[in-house]
Design an enzyme around this catalytic site. Structure first.
Site, mmCIF file in Angstrom:
data_model
loop_
_atom_site.group_PDB
_atom_site.id
_atom_site.type_symbol
_atom_site.label_atom_id
_atom_site.label_comp_id
_atom_site.label_asym_id
_atom_site.label_seq_id
_atom_site.Cartn_x
_atom_site.Cartn_y
_atom_site.Cartn_z
ATOM 1 N N ASP A 102 53.570 40.926 47.390
ATOM 2 C CA ASP A 102 53.121 40.234 46.184
ATOM 3 C C ASP A 102 53.141 41.222 45.025
ATOM 4 O O ASP A 102 53.202 42.439 45.244
ATOM 5 C CB ASP A 102 51.720 39.644 46.379
ATOM 6 C CG ASP A 102 51.434 38.461 45.464
ATOM 7 O OD1 ASP A 102 52.281 38.125 44.605
ATOM 8 O OD2 ASP A 102 50.352 37.859 45.588
ATOM 9 N N ASP A 103 53.078 40.704 43.817
ATOM 10 C CA ASP A 103 53.077 41.583 42.657
ATOM 11 C C ASP A 103 51.729 42.262 42.477
ATOM 12 O O ASP A 103 51.652 43.431 42.108
ATOM 13 C CB ASP A 103 53.473 40.822 41.386
ATOM 14 C CG ASP A 103 52.612 39.599 41.093
ATOM 15 O OD1 ASP A 103 51.783 39.198 41.939
ATOM 16 O OD2 ASP A 103 52.781 38.998 40.006
ATOM 17 N N ASP A 106 44.355 40.712 43.090
ATOM 18 C CA ASP A 106 43.335 40.692 42.047
ATOM 19 C C ASP A 106 41.951 40.602 42.692
ATOM 20 O O ASP A 106 41.364 41.600 43.061
ATOM 21 C CB ASP A 106 43.618 39.521 41.104
ATOM 22 C CG ASP A 106 42.765 39.528 39.847
ATOM 23 O OD1 ASP A 106 41.642 40.062 39.859
ATOM 24 O OD2 ASP A 106 43.207 38.965 38.825
#
Length: 168
Positions: A102-103, A106
């Site tokens: 994933d980028d 969070d």
């Protein structure tokens, strides 16, 4: 949905920087592999997964489609729109040999859902925030929880005011 305002701290990432950071991630992943398949978390994981797949020569690429940011401002309830196919979940037992990409991690909400699907997989993100960082195995850059990352696919060229505006 959260009514929290978007953070004041911003971290704009250019295409060049994202590519360099993803290649740096790949160097670390090369040591952690080999991997038989990649599962990218859409949509943010699509670009880094393509780079990682090329660099590690992985040809089996699957997606898990999850929505958590429904309006680009507020993180809401997690919605799994497409799961992972059985040929991936059954790999050597619950995803062993699978790389999740994933980028960003969070708050960790999305990561927890994907970890439940593939508990034995190796989880990698390019960027990590403190709340989600414990859920990933490999990442490159940590940013503070109150920072909003602007990815290159979300931005265009425009004027950006100085951090300290007002001339005093």
């Amino acid at each position: 949905m959260s009514d929290a305002p978007r953070p004041d701290k911003v971290f704009p990432v250019s295409w060049d920087q994202f590519h360099r950071d993803t290649r740096a991630l790949t160097w670390r992943l090369h040591e952690a592999g080999p991997f038989e398949a990649i599962v990218c978390i859409t949509r943010g994981g699509l670009v880094p997964a393509a780079i990682v797949a090329r660099e590690l020569n992985v040809r089996i690429i699957e997606t898990v489609c999850i929505a958590s940011y429904h309006d680009y401002k507020n993180q809401g309830d997690i919605k799994v729109m497409k799961g992972v196919g059985p040929e991936i979940t059954s790999m050597r037992g619950q995803g062993k040999g699978v790389l999740i990409v994933d980028d960003l991690v969070d708050t960790g909400k999305t990561a927890r859902v994907v970890r439940e699907i593939l508990p034995a997989a190796h989880f990698a993100t390019v960027y990590a925030k403190p709340m989600g960082r414990p859920l990933v195995d490999t990442f490159i850059t940590e940013v503070s929880q109150d920072t909003w990352i602007y990815f290159p696919w979300d931005t265009g060229l425009s004027y950006v005011p100085p951090i300290r505006a007002g001339g005093d």
